[in-house]
Structure formats: structure tokens, C-alpha cells
Design a protein around this motif. Structure first.
Motif, mmCIF file in Angstrom:
data_model
loop_
_atom_site.group_PDB
_atom_site.id
_atom_site.type_symbol
_atom_site.label_atom_id
_atom_site.label_comp_id
_atom_site.label_asym_id
_atom_site.label_seq_id
_atom_site.Cartn_x
_atom_site.Cartn_y
_atom_site.Cartn_z
ATOM 1 N N THR A 110 72.003 15.628 55.155
ATOM 2 C CA THR A 110 71.650 15.808 56.565
ATOM 3 C C THR A 110 70.284 15.213 56.907
ATOM 4 N N LYS A 111 69.316 15.383 56.002
ATOM 5 C CA LYS A 111 67.971 14.857 56.269
ATOM 6 C C LYS A 111 68.021 13.360 56.514
ATOM 7 N N ALA A 112 68.661 12.640 55.583
ATOM 8 C CA ALA A 112 68.707 11.181 55.695
ATOM 9 C C ALA A 112 69.554 10.765 56.899
ATOM 10 N N PHE A 113 70.681 11.456 57.113
ATOM 11 C CA PHE A 113 71.546 11.121 58.248
ATOM 12 C C PHE A 113 70.764 11.251 59.557
ATOM 13 N N ASN A 114 70.005 12.356 59.672
ATOM 14 C CA ASN A 114 69.199 12.564 60.893
ATOM 15 C C ASN A 114 68.121 11.506 61.043
ATOM 16 N N LEU A 115 67.523 11.148 59.904
ATOM 17 C CA LEU A 115 66.480 10.107 59.947
ATOM 18 C C LEU A 115 67.081 8.815 60.519
ATOM 19 N N TYR A 116 68.238 8.407 60.018
ATOM 20 C CA TYR A 116 68.835 7.149 60.482
ATOM 21 C C TYR A 116 69.276 7.261 61.955
ATOM 22 N N LYS A 117 69.814 8.445 62.300
ATOM 23 C CA LYS A 117 70.236 8.648 63.695
ATOM 24 C C LYS A 117 69.033 8.537 64.636
ATOM 25 N N LYS A 118 67.912 9.087 64.173
ATOM 26 C CA LYS A 118 66.675 9.032 64.982
ATOM 27 C C LYS A 118 66.297 7.585 65.305
ATOM 28 N N TYR A 119 66.612 6.663 64.375
ATOM 29 C CA TYR A 119 66.284 5.252 64.594
ATOM 30 C C TYR A 119 67.493 4.458 65.105
ATOM 31 N N ALA A 120 68.411 5.194 65.744
ATOM 32 C CA ALA A 120 69.540 4.587 66.471
ATOM 33 C C ALA A 120 70.538 3.864 65.575
ATOM 34 N N PHE A 121 70.645 4.302 64.309
ATOM 35 C CA PHE A 121 71.788 3.859 63.506
ATOM 36 C C PHE A 121 73.002 4.643 64.008
ATOM 37 N N LYS A 122 74.152 3.954 64.080
ATOM 38 C CA LYS A 122 75.387 4.604 64.540
ATOM 39 C C LYS A 122 76.331 4.780 63.365
ATOM 40 N N GLN A 123 76.950 5.943 63.301
ATOM 41 C CA GLN A 123 77.951 6.154 62.257
ATOM 42 C C GLN A 123 79.213 5.385 62.631
ATOM 43 N N VAL A 124 79.674 4.480 61.767
ATOM 44 C CA VAL A 124 80.824 3.640 62.129
ATOM 45 C C VAL A 124 82.042 3.869 61.248
ATOM 46 N N ALA A 125 81.875 4.542 60.101
ATOM 47 C CA ALA A 125 83.026 4.773 59.216
ATOM 48 C C ALA A 125 82.704 5.871 58.221
ATOM 49 N N VAL A 126 83.765 6.421 57.645
ATOM 50 C CA VAL A 126 83.604 7.319 56.497
ATOM 51 C C VAL A 126 84.206 6.602 55.308
ATOM 52 N N ARG A 127 83.436 6.409 54.254
ATOM 53 C CA ARG A 127 83.962 5.764 53.043
ATOM 54 C C ARG A 127 84.319 6.859 52.046
ATOM 55 N N LYS A 128 85.630 7.005 51.841
ATOM 56 C CA LYS A 128 86.134 8.079 50.991
ATOM 57 C C LYS A 128 85.719 7.869 49.545
ATOM 58 N N LYS A 129 85.238 8.937 48.910
ATOM 59 C CA LYS A 129 84.858 8.920 47.484
ATOM 60 C C LYS A 129 83.976 7.712 47.136
ATOM 61 N N TYR A 130 83.031 7.440 47.988
ATOM 62 C CA TYR A 130 82.159 6.275 47.819
ATOM 63 C C TYR A 130 81.259 6.427 46.584
ATOM 64 N N TYR A 131 80.850 7.667 46.314
ATOM 65 C CA TYR A 131 79.912 7.889 45.195
ATOM 66 C C TYR A 131 80.664 8.261 43.919
ATOM 67 N N ASN A 132 80.010 7.980 42.773
ATOM 68 C CA ASN A 132 80.625 8.224 41.452
ATOM 69 C C ASN A 132 81.090 9.662 41.279
ATOM 70 N N ASP A 133 80.385 10.597 41.918
ATOM 71 C CA ASP A 133 80.774 11.999 41.762
ATOM 72 C C ASP A 133 81.842 12.419 42.774
ATOM 73 N N GLY A 134 82.394 11.464 43.514
ATOM 74 C CA GLY A 134 83.525 11.753 44.404
ATOM 75 C C GLY A 134 83.152 12.057 45.842
ATOM 76 N N GLU A 135 81.851 12.148 46.147
ATOM 77 C CA GLU A 135 81.457 12.471 47.528
ATOM 78 C C GLU A 135 81.696 11.280 48.471
ATOM 79 N N ASP A 136 82.067 11.600 49.711
ATOM 80 C CA ASP A 136 82.244 10.561 50.742
ATOM 81 C C ASP A 136 80.886 10.100 51.274
ATOM 82 N N ALA A 137 80.898 8.902 51.869
ATOM 83 C CA ALA A 137 79.688 8.381 52.526
ATOM 84 C C ALA A 137 79.989 8.099 54.001
#
Ligand SMILES: CC(C)(COP(=O)(O)OP(=O)(O)OC[C@H]1O[C@@H](n2cnc3c(N)ncnc32)[C@H](O)[C@@H]1OP(=O)(O)O)[C@@H](O)C(=O)NCCC(=O)NCCS
Length: 157
Positions: A110-137
């Protein structure tokens, strides 16, 4: 407080911070490769009185940029240093006329997501199991046009 390019001698301290804050940290070799082998990669450190307290990274390929790191040492988090690192990266990619800058962030970060949102980055996709431990990005993008933020709008069918 300065932001400067990372060099090989910085890796030891950077790796200490990396191990402290990431679930799946980069290895020494990964940092080394970014510095000496990957011609598209740029890494920076944030220094206060000669002490490294954060770092950032970006790949720039033609007119596209991908943020690879934005990290603040645990004890210095929440004091506006993430702002300094992201503003510095945005200025750098703007100055080389990138059309957009993108990144991936853990859905739980959440911290990083909010930081990027604050600088007008837009969420454009969810990448399923993007990380080695299975978490989505979440994939996030910020567009530029003529050196300014630009709201990309899809107008096709
Ligand atoms: C994410 C990170 C870089 C933010 O840096 P920071 O120095 O802690 O953040 P700052 O104090 O500069 O705050 C900047 C913005 O981040 C967001 N933020 C920071 N702390 C937050 C918190 N506890 N909860 C929610 N949002 C938060 C806010 O949008 C904040 O802006 P605001 O103060 O105007 O509300 C830092 O926490 C970090 O290194 N985390 C571990 C590594 C990491 O996950 N990096 C990102 C990988 S994609």
C-alpha cells in the motif's frame, strides 16, 4: 541530501537495506550486473552526510522507462524520502524525453502504491502471480507528452 549514481563500492550498504526491506531481495550479482553489464540500467543512491539511506533504479530503452527500484531504509521511511527518489526518477526520464514510465508493485504494498498514485501513475493491469512467491502485481504507468504529464485515452473501437 543528494541523489547520485550508484557505483560498485555502494553495493555492500545497498544490499544491507535490500535484505532489510524486501521479501525477495536482489542479490549482489543482480546489483553488479545492473551497474556493469546492463547498458539500459541506471541505479542511484540517496545520501545524507555520506550515508546511503535509499536507492532507486530505472531501465531506459529508447523512449520507454521501467522503474526497477524505489527503496528507503526502514529507519528513514515515512519522512518524505520516497518523494525525493520518485521525483528524481520522474525528472530523469522526462529529461531524456521518455513517452512513459511504468512499474510493477505488489498488490499488498500500500505504501508504494500510494506513493506512485500520488505522482499520477495509473493502475493499468493486474499481473497474476508476478512475483516468485505467487503474489500478484499491479502494473502502473505514467505518460508524458512534450515533457508534461499526459492522460492517455484509448479512443479505438
Ligand atoms: C515505498 C517507499 C519507497 C516509500 O518511501 P517513504 O520514504 O516511506 O515515503 P514518503 O515518506 O516519502 O511518503 C511518500 C508517499 O508515500 C505514501 N506512503 C508513505 N508511507 C505510507 C503509509 N504508511 N501508508 C500509506 N501510504 C504511505 C504516501 O502517498 C506518501 O505521501 P503523503 O505523505 O503525501 O501521504 C518505502 O516505504 C520503502 O522503501 N518501502 C520498502 C521497499 C518498497 O516496497 N519499495 C517499492 C517497491 S515497488
Amino acid at each position: 541530501m543528494i541523489v547520485r549514481e550508484m557505483n560498485i563500492d555502494d553495493i555492500k550498504k545497498v544490499k544491507e537495506i535490500e535484505d532489510q526491506v524486501y521479501k525477495v531481495p536482489w542479490t549482489n550479482t543482480m546489483f553488479l550486473n545492473e551497474i556493469i553489464s546492463n547498458k539500459f540500467a541506471y541505479l542511484f543512491v540517496l545520501e545524507n552526510n555520506n550515508e546511503i539511506i535509499g536507492y532507486s533504479g530505472v531501465w531506459i530503452v529508447a523512449d520507454t522507462a521501467t522503474i526497477t527500484k524505489v527503496t528507503v531504509s526502514k529507519e528513514y521511511q515515512g519522512k518524505g524520502l520516497g518523494d525525493i527518489l520518485i521525483e528524481d526518477l520522474i525528472n530523469r526520464v522526462k529529461s531524456v524525453k521518455c513517452a512513459y514510465v511504468s512499474l510493477e508493485v505488489r498488490v499488498s504494498n500500500t505504501k508504494a502504491f500510494n506513493l506512485y498514485k500520488k505522482y499520477a501513475f495509473k493502475q493499468v493491469a493486474v499481473r497474476k502471480k508476478y512475483y516468485n512467491d505467487g503474489e500478484d502485481a499491479y502494473a502502473m504507468v505514467k505518460y508524458f507528452k512534450d515533457g508534461e504529464d499526459y492522460e492517455e485515452t484509448y479512443i479505438g473501437n
